[in-house]
Design a protein around this motif. Structure first.
Motif, short mmCIF file in Angstrom:
data_model
loop_
_atom_site.label_atom_id
_atom_site.label_comp_id
_atom_site.label_asym_id
_atom_site.label_seq_id
_atom_site.Cartn_x
_atom_site.Cartn_y
_atom_site.Cartn_z
N THR A 35 0.50 -0.98 -8.94
CA THR A 35 -0.34 -1.01 -8.49
C THR A 35 -0.73 -2.33 -8.24
O THR A 35 -0.06 -3.39 -9.02
CB THR A 35 -1.24 -0.95 -10.59
OG1 THR A 35 -0.57 -1.46 -11.15
CG2 THR A 35 -1.23 0.96 -10.70
N THR A 36 -1.97 -2.63 -8.03
CA THR A 36 -2.97 -4.20 -7.92
C THR A 36 -3.99 -4.16 -8.44
O THR A 36 -4.41 -3.62 -8.37
CB THR A 36 -2.44 -4.62 -6.21
OG1 THR A 36 -3.46 -3.12 -5.25
CG2 THR A 36 -1.46 -3.98 -5.24
N GLU A 37 -4.42 -5.83 -8.41
CA GLU A 37 -5.80 -6.05 -9.25
C GLU A 37 -5.94 -7.40 -9.14
O GLU A 37 -5.03 -8.12 -8.03
CB GLU A 37 -5.41 -5.81 -10.54
CG GLU A 37 -4.39 -6.17 -11.46
CD GLU A 37 -4.69 -6.37 -12.70
OE1 GLU A 37 -6.16 -6.21 -13.37
OE2 GLU A 37 -3.53 -6.19 -13.60
N ARG B 290 0.43 -1.05 0.18
CA ARG B 290 -0.42 -0.28 -0.17
C ARG B 290 1.06 1.54 -0.51
O ARG B 290 0.53 2.44 -0.31
CB ARG B 290 -1.14 -0.08 1.30
CG ARG B 290 -2.07 0.07 0.85
CD ARG B 290 -3.44 -0.31 1.80
NE ARG B 290 -2.80 -1.29 3.03
CZ ARG B 290 -2.69 -1.18 3.59
NH1 ARG B 290 -3.03 0.02 4.44
NH2 ARG B 290 -2.12 -2.61 4.36
N GLY C 231 3.30 6.01 -6.51
CA GLY C 231 2.70 5.07 -7.57
C GLY C 231 3.84 4.30 -8.46
O GLY C 231 3.76 4.66 -9.17
N GLU D 94 2.26 1.67 -3.49
CA GLU D 94 0.80 2.20 -4.06
C GLU D 94 0.88 3.78 -3.93
O GLU D 94 0.65 4.63 -4.98
CB GLU D 94 -0.48 1.19 -3.71
CG GLU D 94 -1.00 0.50 -5.13
CD GLU D 94 -2.13 -0.17 -4.57
OE1 GLU D 94 -2.57 -0.44 -5.48
OE2 GLU D 94 -1.81 -0.32 -3.42
N THR E 111 4.69 0.20 -12.13
CA THR E 111 3.93 1.68 -12.97
C THR E 111 5.47 1.79 -13.99
O THR E 111 5.79 1.24 -13.26
CB THR E 111 3.10 3.09 -12.41
OG1 THR E 111 4.89 3.06 -10.98
CG2 THR E 111 1.87 1.97 -11.59
#
Lengths: 295, 295
Positions: free
Chosen positions: B77-79, B68, B74, B71, B93
Motif C-alpha cells: 500500500t502507498t500513502e 503500482r 495486493g 499494489e 500489506t
DNA sequence: TCCATTCTCTGACTCTAGTCAGATGATTCG
DNA sequence: CGAATCATCTGACTAGAGTCAGAGAATGGA
C-alpha cells in the motif's frame, strides 16, 4: 543444516552478485548485446552451429539471428559443412578474433584491478579463498544418477575408464580381456551403473553387480581427470555403497590393480579391508571388502 | 600482477556466475519480475519511495510502475507522507510480508540444498572460503576519496567518529572540547579529509593537517563498526601517509587515547614510534610519530 | 506572494532476450 | 525411391527492464 552456514552462503551470494559489475564479464561487452559476445567467445577457432546451439541451450532461430548480426558486423563468417550440407560452420574473421582478444584483455584488466586494490597478504588470501570456493562449488553441483548402460553418456564413461587404465597399467588394459560384463548385468535388479554429472558432462562412474545375499561387486570406478581433487571419488563410493545397501547387499567387495595407488588409499580410508582373492581377475593385485551391516 | 592470480579470479567468476541459478536469488521469483521482488524486499517494514529510488538507482517512472503493479497484486500500500505531501510512503500489506517471507525461506532452502550435497568437512571448508571471499571482496571495492568537510558524507563520518569516542572514553568525548579544527583547515593546502566509501556508504575517514615543513598531524581516524576486520584501518593509514608525502610532509604524527587499544596496536605495527607529548590535547595519553623520509 | 525546485506519475519509446510455428533444403533409413 | 528426420532460417510474437520528456501537485526560499 546449520543456520549460520546458510546465512553465510546468502551473504556470499549477495556480495558476489552485487559486485556483478566487478566480477562479471558481461558488462565488458558494452557496445554489443551479451548474447553476441558469448557466441563470439564460444565460436573460438571455428565450430559447427549445431554444437553451439545444444551446448549453450539456445533456440535455433535465436542463434541464427545472432550469427547474422555478427556476420553483418564482419566478425564472423559462416559456410556449409562439406561433410553434411545441412550443418553450418561458423568461423571468426580477423576482426572477430581481435574483438574476442579485446574482451579477453578487458576481462583480465578488470580482475587485475580488483586484486590491485588489496595489499599483498589480503590479495593472496582472496585468491586462495576463490580457488577453494570454485573447487567446492563445482563439487557441490555434481549430481549422481543411475543410468542405462546403452546411454551414450554411459558409453563415454566406460570408454574413458578403459582408456585411463590402458594408459596406467603395465601392458595396457582392455575391457574385452578379464572378467566382462553384459549390458543386462548393469541394469537393476542385476546391477547398476551410477554416473556423476557436472551440468551436462559426465565426470565419474561406478558399477555395482548384485549377487543376492552375497556381497555386491564394485567395478569400473572412474573419476574424470579434470574433476579430481574434489572429493568426488569418496562421494561416488559412498553413493554406490548406499545403493548397494538399498538392494540389501550385506557388503561391497572389489578388486584393484597395484598401479591405482590413490584408489587403494581411498578404499582403505573408506573402511575397506584387504581380503584374499575372491576371483581370478587377471588385472587385479588387491581384493577389498567392506561390510554394510550396522555393527 | 601475477597472471595465475588473474586467471584464478576469472575462473572463480566463471564458476560462480554459471552457478547463478544456484547462487542467485533472482530465479526464485519465478512468478514475478525480478524488479518487483527486489522492491518487495527493499521496502521492508515501510520506506519512502524517494530513498528507494536513490538507493537502488532506478528511474522514478519505473519505480512508480513497479509499485503500482505490486499494489494491484495486493502486496503493497502507498500513502503520502504527512510531513511532506510530495513524498510517497510504501508499506507491505499482510500478503506482501507473507510473500517476502516466502522468498526468504526459498532462498534459505536453496542455500541449504547446496550445502547438503557436500560431506561435512568440505561443507565447512566451503563456508569458510565463502566468508573469506565475501570479506576480502568487500574490502577490495572500498575506494578512498578526499572529500570537502561540508559534504554531508563528511559530516556523517565526523559525527560517527565523535559518537564512537564518546561511547568508548571514560567521561565521554566531544568534538567541541580539546583541540578543534575549522572546516577550512580540512581543505587543501591546509589539510585534507579522506573518506573510505563502500559503494555509496562511508565506512571510514581520517584527517590530515599540514604545517609546512613540520610533520603532518593525523586526526579523526575512524572505521565504521560493520567494516572492521577488513584491514581497512591499515589501508586508510597507508593512504593518508601517501597523501602526506605528496604534500611534502617529512613525517606524520598523532595523539591517541589509551582506550583505543586496536588503534595503538595498528600505529605500532605500521612503524609509528611513541614520542613525548607534542601538544596538550586533553583526550590524549599517547603520542606517535613516523618519518616519511626514505632512509 | 511568486518562482524555482522537488517528488511523483503518465505516456510513448527502446533494446535485449527470448519463444513458437512453420518453410526449405539436405540427409538417412527402410 | 519415398518418407521421415535433421539443421537452419524466417516471420511474428512476448516479456522484462528500462529511458525520456513532460505534467501536475507540494514545498521552500527570496
Amino acid at each position: 543444516m546449520d543456520e549460520t552456514m546458510v546465512a553465510q552462503v546468502r551473504r556470499f551470494n549477495r556480495v558476489v552478485t552485487q559486485q556483478a559489475g566487478v566480477l562479471n564479464d558481461r558488462y565488458l561487452a558494452r557496445d554489443r548485446p551479451v548474447g553476441e559476445s558469448r557466441l563470439l567467445w564460444e565460436i573460438g577457432d571455428g565450430r559447427d552451429v549445431r554444437s553451439l546451439r545444444t551446448e549453450l541451450d539456445l533456440d535455433s532461430g535465436y542463434v541464427s539471428r545472432l550469427l547474422r548480426s555478427l556476420e553483418a558486423a564482419g566478425l564472423v563468417t559462416t559456410e556449409r559443412s562439406a561433410a553434411d550440407r545441412r550443418v553450418t560452420l561458423a568461423r571468426l574473421t580477423e576482426a572477430g578474433r581481435a574483438e574476442r582478444d579485446l574482451l579477453d584483455e578487458r576481462s583480465n584488466a578488470l580482475a587485475a584491478e580488483l586484486l590491485q586494490t588489496l595489499p599483498d597478504r589480503q590479495r593472496e588470501r582472496l585468491v586462495a579463498a576463490m580457488a577453494d570456493v570454485e573447487r567446492l562449488l563445482t563439487a557441490a553441483i555434481v549430481r549422481f544418477a543411475v543410468t542405462d548402460p546403452d546411454d551414450p553418456v554411459a558409453q563415454h564413461c566406460l570408454r574413458a575408464y578403459a582408456a585411463e587404465l590402458d594408459a596406467r597399467f603395465d601392458g595396457g588394459f582392455s575391457l574385452d580381456r578379464g572378467i566382462r560384463a553384459d549390458p543386462a548385468d548393469l541394469r537393476l535388479p542385476n546391477g547398476l551403473l551410477l554416473i556423476a554429472m557436472l551440468h551436462a558432462t559426465p565426470v565419474g562412474c561406478g558399477v555395482l553387480l548384485f549377487h543376492g545375499a552375497e556381497p555386491a561387486h564394485l567395478k569400473r570406478m572412474w573419476v574424470a581427470e579434470p574433476a579430481r581433487g574434489l572429493g568426488l571419488g569418496r562421494r561416488l563410493l559412498a553413493e554406490l555403497e548406499r545403493r548397494a545397501a538399498e538392494q540389501h547387499a550385506p557388503a561391497v567387495r572389489l578388486e584393484t590393480n597395484a598401479a591405482l595407488t590413490e584408489a587403494i588409499a581411498l578404499y582403505r580410508s573408506a573402511g575397506y579391508t584387504e581380503v584374499p582373492a575372491f576371483n581370478d581377475e587377471p588385472y587385479a593385485h588387491h581384493w577389498f571388502e567392506k561390510s554394510l551391516l550396522r555393527q
